[in-house]
Design a protein around this motif. Sequence first.
Motif, PDB file in Angstrom:
ATOM      1  N   ALA A  33      34.460  51.405  58.733  1.00 35.76           N
ATOM      2  CA  ALA A  33      35.726  51.979  58.273  1.00 35.76           C
ATOM      3  C   ALA A  33      35.454  52.772  56.998  1.00 35.76           C
ATOM      4  N   VAL A  34      35.807  54.048  57.024  1.00 37.06           N
ATOM      5  CA  VAL A  34      35.611  54.924  55.869  1.00 37.06           C
ATOM      6  C   VAL A  34      36.930  54.953  55.096  1.00 37.06           C
ATOM      7  N   VAL A  35      36.904  54.360  53.902  1.00 32.91           N
ATOM      8  CA  VAL A  35      38.118  54.236  53.090  1.00 32.91           C
ATOM      9  C   VAL A  35      37.938  54.917  51.740  1.00 32.91           C
ATOM     10  N   ARG A  36      39.032  55.436  51.213  1.00 30.09           N
ATOM     11  CA  ARG A  36      39.007  56.037  49.877  1.00 30.09           C
ATOM     12  C   ARG A  36      38.855  54.925  48.852  1.00 30.09           C
ATOM     13  N   ASN A  37      37.986  55.141  47.886  1.00 36.14           N
ATOM     14  CA  ASN A  37      37.750  54.172  46.819  1.00 36.14           C
ATOM     15  C   ASN A  37      38.648  54.527  45.632  1.00 36.14           C
ATOM     16  N   PRO A  38      39.717  53.775  45.404  1.00 38.76           N
ATOM     17  CA  PRO A  38      40.622  54.103  44.302  1.00 38.76           C
ATOM     18  C   PRO A  38      40.003  53.908  42.917  1.00 38.76           C
ATOM     19  N   LEU A  39      38.841  53.250  42.856  1.00 38.49           N
ATOM     20  CA  LEU A  39      38.184  53.007  41.572  1.00 38.49           C
ATOM     21  C   LEU A  39      37.028  53.975  41.321  1.00 38.49           C
ATOM     22  N   ALA A  40      36.801  54.917  42.222  1.00 38.55           N
ATOM     23  CA  ALA A  40      35.701  55.877  42.048  1.00 38.55           C
ATOM     24  C   ALA A  40      35.889  56.639  40.744  1.00 38.55           C
ATOM     25  N   GLY A  41      34.825  56.740  39.984  1.00 42.88           N
ATOM     26  CA  GLY A  41      34.850  57.476  38.724  1.00 42.88           C
ATOM     27  C   GLY A  41      35.507  56.760  37.569  1.00 42.88           C
ATOM     28  N   LYS A  42      35.883  55.512  37.767  1.00 42.79           N
ATOM     29  CA  LYS A  42      36.568  54.743  36.717  1.00 42.79           C
ATOM     30  C   LYS A  42      35.719  53.540  36.315  1.00 42.79           C
ATOM     31  N   ALA A  43      35.579  53.331  35.033  1.00 44.20           N
ATOM     32  CA  ALA A  43      34.921  52.126  34.527  1.00 44.20           C
ATOM     33  C   ALA A  43      35.999  51.055  34.396  1.00 44.20           C
ATOM     34  N   GLN A  44      35.960  50.075  35.276  1.00 43.66           N
ATOM     35  CA  GLN A  44      37.028  49.076  35.306  1.00 43.66           C
ATOM     36  C   GLN A  44      36.436  47.716  35.637  1.00 43.66           C
ATOM     37  N   ASP A  45      36.833  46.691  34.902  1.00 44.24           N
ATOM     38  CA  ASP A  45      36.346  45.339  35.150  1.00 44.24           C
ATOM     39  C   ASP A  45      37.120  44.631  36.251  1.00 44.24           C
ATOM     40  N   ASP A  46      38.406  44.910  36.369  1.00 41.94           N
ATOM     41  CA  ASP A  46      39.243  44.255  37.368  1.00 41.94           C
ATOM     42  C   ASP A  46      39.123  45.011  38.692  1.00 41.94           C
ATOM     43  N   LEU A  47      38.434  44.414  39.643  1.00 45.91           N
ATOM     44  CA  LEU A  47      38.208  45.045  40.951  1.00 45.91           C
ATOM     45  C   LEU A  47      39.102  44.457  42.033  1.00 45.91           C
ATOM     46  N   SER A  48      40.073  43.648  41.644  1.00 47.93           N
ATOM     47  CA  SER A  48      40.865  42.885  42.615  1.00 47.93           C
ATOM     48  C   SER A  48      41.623  43.751  43.612  1.00 47.93           C
ATOM     49  N   GLN A  49      41.945  44.998  43.273  1.00 48.49           N
ATOM     50  CA  GLN A  49      42.663  45.819  44.253  1.00 48.49           C
ATOM     51  C   GLN A  49      41.793  46.132  45.468  1.00 48.49           C
ATOM     52  N   LEU A  50      40.480  45.966  45.369  1.00 46.97           N
ATOM     53  CA  LEU A  50      39.593  46.177  46.517  1.00 46.97           C
ATOM     54  C   LEU A  50      39.480  44.938  47.407  1.00 46.97           C
ATOM     55  N   TYR A  51      39.828  43.764  46.888  1.00 50.32           N
ATOM     56  CA  TYR A  51      39.690  42.525  47.657  1.00 50.32           C
ATOM     57  C   TYR A  51      40.481  42.571  48.964  1.00 50.32           C
TER      58      TYR A  51
END
Length: 182
Positions: A33-51
């Motif tokens: 599945a090819v999905v858009r990464n909403p965190l691409a290009g962002k330095a972020q510690d909270d990755l929970s939206q990808l879970y």
Amino acid sequence: MMDIRKTVFTKEIINADEMGKPCAPITRAAAMAVVRNPLAGKAQDDLSQLYDFGAELGKTLTQELIQMLSGAPICYGKAALVGSSGAMEHGAAVLHPKLGKPVRAAMGGGKSLMPSNHKVGALGGSIDLPLGHKDEAWSFDHIDTMTLWVPDAPRADEIVLCLGMSDGTRVHPRVGKGPIQA
């Protein structure tokens, strides 16, 4: 919200080993599945939206993969190929916290840790998806690999989530049934 650009399925039916020796058919299937990464290009510690991506894709893709197999699913594995504007940890966030539960529920079983792999890669890059027995982690006969790729993915801001299953062992396994006891 998950933005899926496309889903690609592959199915292999293996009838002989690399040397041409016939075997009982073994079916391996994978979904990418090819999905858009909403965190691409962002330095972020909270990755929970990808879970939740993993949980949702695990649920929807597993049923199709089970239907693609000729027999009951015995082996499983997962992988993620992250585009160049993402971080390897984005792949881990999609794979580890929530993907396994819906897969195990649909397959029946799943005592073993689901083998996994994740990396950052270029457009058209490949990833090796490891397979292992769903209930017997030390079953050497079931340790296998599928090499997967989607020619136009991952773009810099995408993740290719991969889920694989098999209804058998490797072709003609002959390295022993588990660790050698000293």
